[in-house]
Design a protein around this motif. Structure first.
Motif, PDB file in Angstrom:
ATOM      1  N   TYR A  21       0.811  -1.217   0.000  1.00 27.74           N
ATOM      2  CA  TYR A  21       0.000   0.000   0.000  1.00 27.74           C
ATOM      3  C   TYR A  21       0.851   1.276   0.000  1.00 27.74           C
ATOM      4  N   VAL A  24       0.072   3.937  -2.703  1.00 28.86           N
ATOM      5  CA  VAL A  24      -1.226   4.602  -2.628  1.00 28.86           C
ATOM      6  C   VAL A  24      -1.372   5.426  -1.350  1.00 28.86           C
ATOM      7  N   GLU A  56      -9.911   0.620   3.704  1.00 29.07           N
ATOM      8  CA  GLU A  56      -9.808   1.904   3.020  1.00 29.07           C
ATOM      9  C   GLU A  56      -8.606   1.935   2.077  1.00 29.07           C
ATOM     10  N   GLU A  59      -9.566   0.230  -0.970  1.00 26.53           N
ATOM     11  CA  GLU A  59     -10.405   1.092  -1.807  1.00 26.53           C
ATOM     12  C   GLU A  59      -9.566   2.133  -2.553  1.00 26.53           C
ATOM     13  N   MET A  60      -8.543   2.663  -1.879  1.00 27.62           N
ATOM     14  CA  MET A  60      -7.642   3.606  -2.546  1.00 27.62           C
ATOM     15  C   MET A  60      -6.914   2.938  -3.704  1.00 27.62           C
ATOM     16  N   SER A  61      -6.539   1.676  -3.505  1.00 26.05           N
ATOM     17  CA  SER A  61      -5.841   0.934  -4.557  1.00 26.05           C
ATOM     18  C   SER A  61      -6.731   0.758  -5.779  1.00 26.05           C
ATOM     19  N   GLN A  64      -6.802   3.950  -7.698  1.00 25.27           N
ATOM     20  CA  GLN A  64      -5.528   4.170  -8.398  1.00 25.27           C
ATOM     21  C   GLN A  64      -5.398   3.265  -9.621  1.00 25.27           C
ATOM     22  N   ILE A  79     -14.707   6.012   0.993  1.00 27.60           N
ATOM     23  CA  ILE A  79     -13.642   6.835   1.567  1.00 27.60           C
ATOM     24  C   ILE A  79     -14.203   8.162   2.077  1.00 27.60           C
ATOM     25  N   ALA A 113      -2.572  11.119   0.712  1.00 27.60           N
ATOM     26  CA  ALA A 113      -2.972  10.186  -0.340  1.00 27.60           C
ATOM     27  C   ALA A 113      -3.793  10.906  -1.412  1.00 27.60           C
ATOM     28  N   GLU A 115      -5.661   9.640  -3.647  1.00 20.65           N
ATOM     29  CA  GLU A 115      -6.979   9.029  -3.825  1.00 20.65           C
ATOM     30  C   GLU A 115      -7.985   9.566  -2.807  1.00 20.65           C
ATOM     31  N   THR A 116      -7.487   9.949  -1.613  1.00 19.63           N
ATOM     32  CA  THR A 116      -8.376  10.552  -0.620  1.00 19.63           C
ATOM     33  C   THR A 116      -8.904  11.885  -1.133  1.00 19.63           C
TER      34      THR A 116
END
Length: 441
Positions: A21, A24, A56, A59-61, A64, A79, A113, A115-116
């Motif tokens: 991770y 990400v 979470e 989910e970010m992965s 991405q 998220i 992050a 993605e956040t």
């Protein structure tokens, strides 16, 4: 305790980011406040907070790696929710209150992050699904709900939805469009297309309304699948009504007609034994034809003190879906129905899993003068049986339970106590049973 640190009076969770991770997360360690000054409470919260944090990161992965997928859209919603916000696409945020926007910016700034930030600031677009792919997408979303359907039942579920999509595309000029572009204007074009077709071809409005209902259902399922907040309802109040239409009812087959015409020697010589015996079973059970001809062998129970049919949702090789939960029931076999079941202890393979029985048998009966009128169909047998039970009991809830209807709906209130047992059902069926001719025993 590993993973717990105290800052001032508040306990925090500290986790070293797993290698998979790092890209990400944008950092090597993540700290989260547990919002408690109690070490005991912090220890209790730790496993759940860690699990949510790892979820979470997953989910970010997804965001991405697959930013255009429906899964990425769902991940962004989760998220944002974890940070205390509802996910809103960027186009919506442009019209949002300033306090909401500033709160999202502040929350995004506190997390390195990328993605956040995308999730909080609405940078993940609604999935770009084309109308032509809607049926396949909805079928995937409905896989669990449809798990009992046989291949034929799935086909019958799928085809009207494909037809609705094809008709909408024709109404839109033959174009394939994004599902997100199907608005109320598109639904009204669909309605106008049907109005012209009905006028030109003399079709029933029911076909149009089925189209509208199928489109509305698929869109609702799709938006639920991507957890779309405040999903559009383009087909709301879109339907066709004929205020002059008289509600049609299936005509009962008169009992005298059954005993004099259908029970006559040689009446069914020109058809096959399976077709004849499915009809005979329906006469003394009130079952739908599909409930009979789709029966797997295990559902025909003849080695019981009370021979019966077991109508239930079936999985596996003989999977089948019955109409609804109220239709799941035990049906005693008496009279010509029992004799017919004994001739076919393994069911009716000629018609099992197909949808041609009703049409084939109606054609045979009509062609051989075995229906009272052109308005009568084989479906009238079920209503004849219901009337026989109702005349004997004077109770719609009892006839409804025997037929597989919802007793709760009939009574208009919750149902308490036990239902009829198989012995009681057999006694009632025998009380209205028709005499079995010798050649049908």
């Amino acid at each position: 305790m590993a993973g717990l640190i105290k800052r001032g009076d508040t306990w925090h969770f500290r986790m070293r980011v797993p290698k998979r991770y790092l890209a990400v997360a944008g950092r090597k360690e993540i700290h989260r406040s547990l919002e408690t000054d109690s070490e005991r409470r912090a220890r209790e919260l730790l496993p759940d907070v860690k699990a949510k944090l790892l979820a979470e990161l997953d989910e970010m992965s997804i965001i991405q790696e697959r930013p255009d997928d429906a899964d990425a859209y769902r991940a962004a919603q989760k998220i944002a929710q974890a940070r205390g916000f509802a996910y809103r696409p960027l186009s919506d945020l442009l019209e949002a209150p300033l306090d909401d926007i500033l709160g999202r910016v502040e929350a995004a700034s506190a997390d390195p992050a990328t993605e956040t930030a995308k999730a909080l600031l609405g940078a993940i677009d609604v999935p770009a699904l084309m109308l032509s792919g809607l049926v396949d997408e909805v079928e995937s979303l409905a896989a669990h709900e449809n798990r009992y359907k046989s291949e034929n039942q799935l086909r019958l579920w799928r085809n009207p939805r494909k037809r609705a999509v094809a008709n909408l595309m024709m109404a839109l000029g033959g174009k394939d469009v994004f599902v997100s572009e199907i608005d109320h204007s598109a639904a009204l074009k669909h309605k106008a297309w049907w109005q012209k077709k009905i006028t030109a071809e003399g079709l029933s409005m029911e076909s149009a309304n089925k189209d509208f209902a199928n489109m509305a259902g698929m869109l609702r399922r799709y938006y639920e699948g991507i957890a779309q907040p405040n999903p559009p309802e383009p087909y709301r109040r879109v339907n066709l009504k004929d205020r002059h239409k008289v509600e049609a009812r299936k005509l009962e087959i008169p009992i005298d007609w059954i005993t004099e015409k259908w029970f006559a020697p040689g009446a069914f010589d020109a058809t096959n034994a399976e077709a004849r015996d499915i009809l005979l079973i329906s006469i003394e059970t009130g079952c739908r034809q599909s409930e009979i001809h789709d029966l797997p062998a295990i559902a025909i129970v003849l080695d019981h003190p009370i021979p019966h049919l077991r109508l239930a949702f079936e999985e596996g090789e003989d999977r089948r879906e019955i109409k609804n939960s109220s239709s799941a029931r035990l049906v005693p076999l008496v009279g010509v129905a029992l004799a017919a079941a004994k001739r076919h202890p393994n069911g009716f393979p000629r018609y099992r899993g197909k949808s041609n029985y009703s049409g084939t048998m109606n054609k045979f009966l009509r062609g051989n003068g075995l229906l009272p009128s052109v308005q009568h169909t084989i479906g009238g047998v079920r209503h004849t049986w219901e009337s026989r039970i109702l005349n004997a009991t004077k109770r719609m809830d009892v006839s409804g339970e025997m037929m597989g209807h919802s007793v709760k709906v009939i009574r208009g209130r919750p149902v308490y106590g036990d239902g009829m047992n198989l012995t009681q059902k057999q006694e009632l069926a025998r009380s209205v049973m028709l005499k079995v001719p010798e050649h049908l025993q």
